[in-house]
Enzyme design. Structure first.
Site, short mmCIF file in Angstrom:
data_model
loop_
_atom_site.label_atom_id
_atom_site.label_comp_id
_atom_site.label_asym_id
_atom_site.label_seq_id
_atom_site.Cartn_x
_atom_site.Cartn_y
_atom_site.Cartn_z
N ARG A 76 0.85 -1.19 0.00
CA ARG A 76 0.00 0.00 0.00
C ARG A 76 0.89 1.24 0.00
O ARG A 76 1.71 1.41 0.90
CB ARG A 76 -0.91 -0.01 1.24
N HIS A 120 -2.70 11.01 0.74
CA HIS A 120 -2.16 10.79 2.09
C HIS A 120 -1.48 12.10 2.53
O HIS A 120 -0.27 12.16 2.72
CB HIS A 120 -1.19 9.61 2.08
N GLU A 166 -7.00 8.49 6.40
CA GLU A 166 -7.23 9.15 7.69
C GLU A 166 -7.67 10.61 7.57
O GLU A 166 -6.96 11.52 8.03
CB GLU A 166 -5.96 9.09 8.55
N ASN A 294 -7.02 2.11 10.11
CA ASN A 294 -5.69 2.27 10.70
C ASN A 294 -5.87 2.34 12.20
O ASN A 294 -6.66 3.16 12.69
CB ASN A 294 -5.01 3.55 10.21
N TYR A 296 -3.90 2.21 16.10
CA TYR A 296 -2.64 2.27 16.82
C TYR A 296 -2.75 2.10 18.33
O TYR A 296 -1.85 1.55 18.95
CB TYR A 296 -1.92 3.59 16.51
N GLU A 368 -3.21 -0.04 8.32
CA GLU A 368 -2.01 0.35 9.09
C GLU A 368 -2.16 -0.15 10.52
O GLU A 368 -3.22 -0.03 11.12
CB GLU A 368 -1.82 1.87 9.18
C1 PNW Z 1 -0.85 7.59 10.70
N1 PNW Z 1 -3.16 10.40 16.04
O1 PNW Z 1 -0.79 8.85 11.33
C2 PNW Z 1 -0.50 7.85 9.26
O2 PNW Z 1 -1.38 7.30 8.33
C3 PNW Z 1 0.92 7.56 8.91
O3 PNW Z 1 1.30 8.36 7.84
C4 PNW Z 1 1.80 7.73 10.13
O4 PNW Z 1 3.16 7.62 9.84
C5 PNW Z 1 1.38 6.69 11.15
O5 PNW Z 1 -0.01 6.75 11.40
C6 PNW Z 1 2.12 6.77 12.46
O6 PNW Z 1 1.89 7.99 13.08
C7 PNW Z 1 -1.39 9.15 12.51
O7 PNW Z 1 -2.74 11.42 16.63
C8 PNW Z 1 -0.96 10.30 13.15
O8 PNW Z 1 -4.13 9.77 16.49
C9 PNW Z 1 -1.54 10.71 14.32
C10 PNW Z 1 -2.57 9.97 14.85
C11 PNW Z 1 -3.02 8.83 14.24
C12 PNW Z 1 -2.42 8.42 13.05
#
Ligand code: PNW
Length: 462
Positions: A76, A120, A166, A294, A296, A368
């Site tokens: 991707r 993106h 996102e 995505n 995290y 992601e």
């Molecule tokens: C994503 N938050 O970014 C992006 O899709 C990527 O480009 C990035 O490198 C990756 O996650 C890691 O950060 C985010 O604050 C940035 O919740 C910030 C947040 C979530 C996703």
């Protein structure tokens, strides 16, 4: 023991144009809002920029060979809009098209399925300057024109499309908190920008379905969302957690899967939240062939204490906190990544189940998931046990979600290689492959080798 994933499960990894390409003034590329943002002192750690980054612009063949060696089935990546239309509108730039054609052909020659993200975060600076970028409704047909060029040029070979990555981040980080390009910190702009982003997604899908049906591909959107666990079992805390999820993911997914914004947002925001017309709602509903996610991290959510109401926590990925009125906090037992994001694998399973239920069993792809680890040298990077365990534990929860009936179809590790981590510059490393920014040498980490085995065996050994 090997815990298997379903047959045909898609295994890949992900990157984004501005984060890896470099070559920002080559091949006829125009500037993007991230080139501009990086020039503002204090906005990016270390004054870093994407000018060279991983130099993927010159090294993509080597990188694709490496993907092949890792056994990736899918890759991707995103297109730099300003390589394709240097100032955001008009004729396609032939050199930009050639660049992406070479990548696509090289991927296919190595048996790797390209998954393209159209946007993106690197908006052509020309659009920001001429018409205010995402703040202006006229961006919608402009994005449609750009998408059309991409479908026409690449759609004969590319069968998996993601319109936006996102949009929550574009709106909240770019216009609410001011930590991403273009850097506004405003209370209302995020809702306007989000509205225009959602409609831009819908118009691109409409164009794809009307004009590119013969290409027989699929198109969807990728949203990001954390999980929220109620701090206590009280009714109020459970409502706070649910509200937080609706403000996070419901904001972007409800219009597409349900035809309008969540009721709780309308109640709390009134006319600060733009309204979709009947035609727009119709265009939106069902405008994603799959649910790109995505994911995290996880936080605790609670009803704010009336005495501390002023201090609603905005730090932990909350966004638009005052509007939600949700207090976010961390369980002190949780281990955090280098980003300060909590490692809570169960949160991934719970979020998948929440999506499955709320959106009526969509096909989900995790586009992601990953973590940043402090890796001061090559030695530490080659023993990234923390990252390997992160992937193992999150994937194990994915498996449990699948067993519980969630239709999860694929998983893309973020990220293929260390890269430009937005406002954190090169200080934060998410790669399964180490990049030495002096020599630009790539070295697969322990996590990459582990991930290769997962792909090869279509399962995780626990
Ligand atoms: C994503 N938050 O970014 C992006 O899709 C990527 O480009 C990035 O490198 C990756 O996650 C890691 O950060 C985010 O604050 C940035 O919740 C910030 C947040 C979530 C996703």
């Amino acid at each position: 023991m090997n815990q298997p994933f379903p047959e045909h499960f898609v295994w890949g990894s992900a990157t984004a144009s501005y984060q890896i390409e470099g070559g920002t003034t080559e091949g006829g590329r125009g500037a993007s809002i991230w080139d501009t943002f990086c020039q503002i002192p204090g906005k990016v750690a270390g004054g870093d920029t994407g000018d060279v980054s991983c130099d993927h612009f010159h090294r993509f063949e080597e990188d694709i060979k490496m993907m092949k060696e890792l056994g990736l089935q899918a890759y991707r990546f995103s297109l730099s809009w300003s390589r394709i239309q240097p100032d955001g509108t008009g004729e396609a730039n032939a050199e930009g098209i050639t660049f992406y054609n070479k990548i696509i052909d090289c991927l296919l020659a190595h048996g790797i399925e390209p998954w393209i993200t159209l946007y993106h975060w690197d908006l052509p600076q020309g659009l920001e300057d001429r018409m205010g970028g995402w703040l202006d409704k006229s961006i919608i047909p402009i994005f449609g024109d750009y998408a059309r060029i991409c479908f026409e040029q690449f759609g004969d070979r590319v069968k998996n499309w993601i319109t936006l990555n996102e949009p929550w981040c574009s709106a909240v980080l770019g216009y609410g908190l001011g930590v991403h390009a273009p850097g506004y910190a405003d209370a209302d702009m995020p809702y306007v920008v989000a509205h225009n982003l959602i409609l831009s997604h819908a118009i691109a899908v409409k164009i794809y379905r009307e004009e590119s049906a013969h290409q027989q591909g699929r198109i969807g959107i990728t949203n990001n969302c954390d999980w929220r666990i109620p701090l206590t079992d009280s009714e109020a805390d459970r409502a706070a957690a649910q509200r937080s999820l609706e403000f996070f993911l419901g904001w972007f997914a409800d219009p597409i899967w349900k035809g309008d914004y969540p009721a709780v947002m309308r109640e709390r925001l009134g006319d600060r939240l733009p309204v979709f017309s009947a035609d727009e709602r119709e265009m939106l509903l069902g405008s994603s062939d799959f649910f790109g996610l995505n994911h995290y991290t996880t936080m605790l959510a609670s009803e704010p204490d009336p005495d501390t109401k002023a201090e609603v926590n905005i730090a932990g990925n909350g966004g638009m906190a005052e509007d939600q009125d949700v207090h976010l906090s961390n369980d002190p037992d949780w281990v955090q990544t280098q980003m300060g994001w909590n490692i809570v694998p169960e949160g991934c399973r719970e979020l998948l189940k929440w999506i499955d239920e709320r959106y009526d069993q969509p096909e989900i792809y995790i586009t992601e998931n990953g973590c940043a680890v402090d890796e001061p040298d090559l030695e530490s990077a080659l023993h990234d046990v923390t990252r390997r365990d992160f992937f193992k534990d999150y994937l194990n929860e994915c498996r449990h979600a699948i067993t519980a009936g969630v239709d999860l179809r694929g998983y893309f590790a973020w990220s293929l290689m260390d890269n430009f981590e937005w406002s954190w510059g090169y200080e934060r490393r998410f790669g399964i492959v180490r990049v030495d920014y002096e020599t630009l040498e790539r070295t697969p980490k322990l996590s990459a080798k582990w991930f290769s085995e997962v792909i090869e065996t279509n399962g995780i050994s626990m």
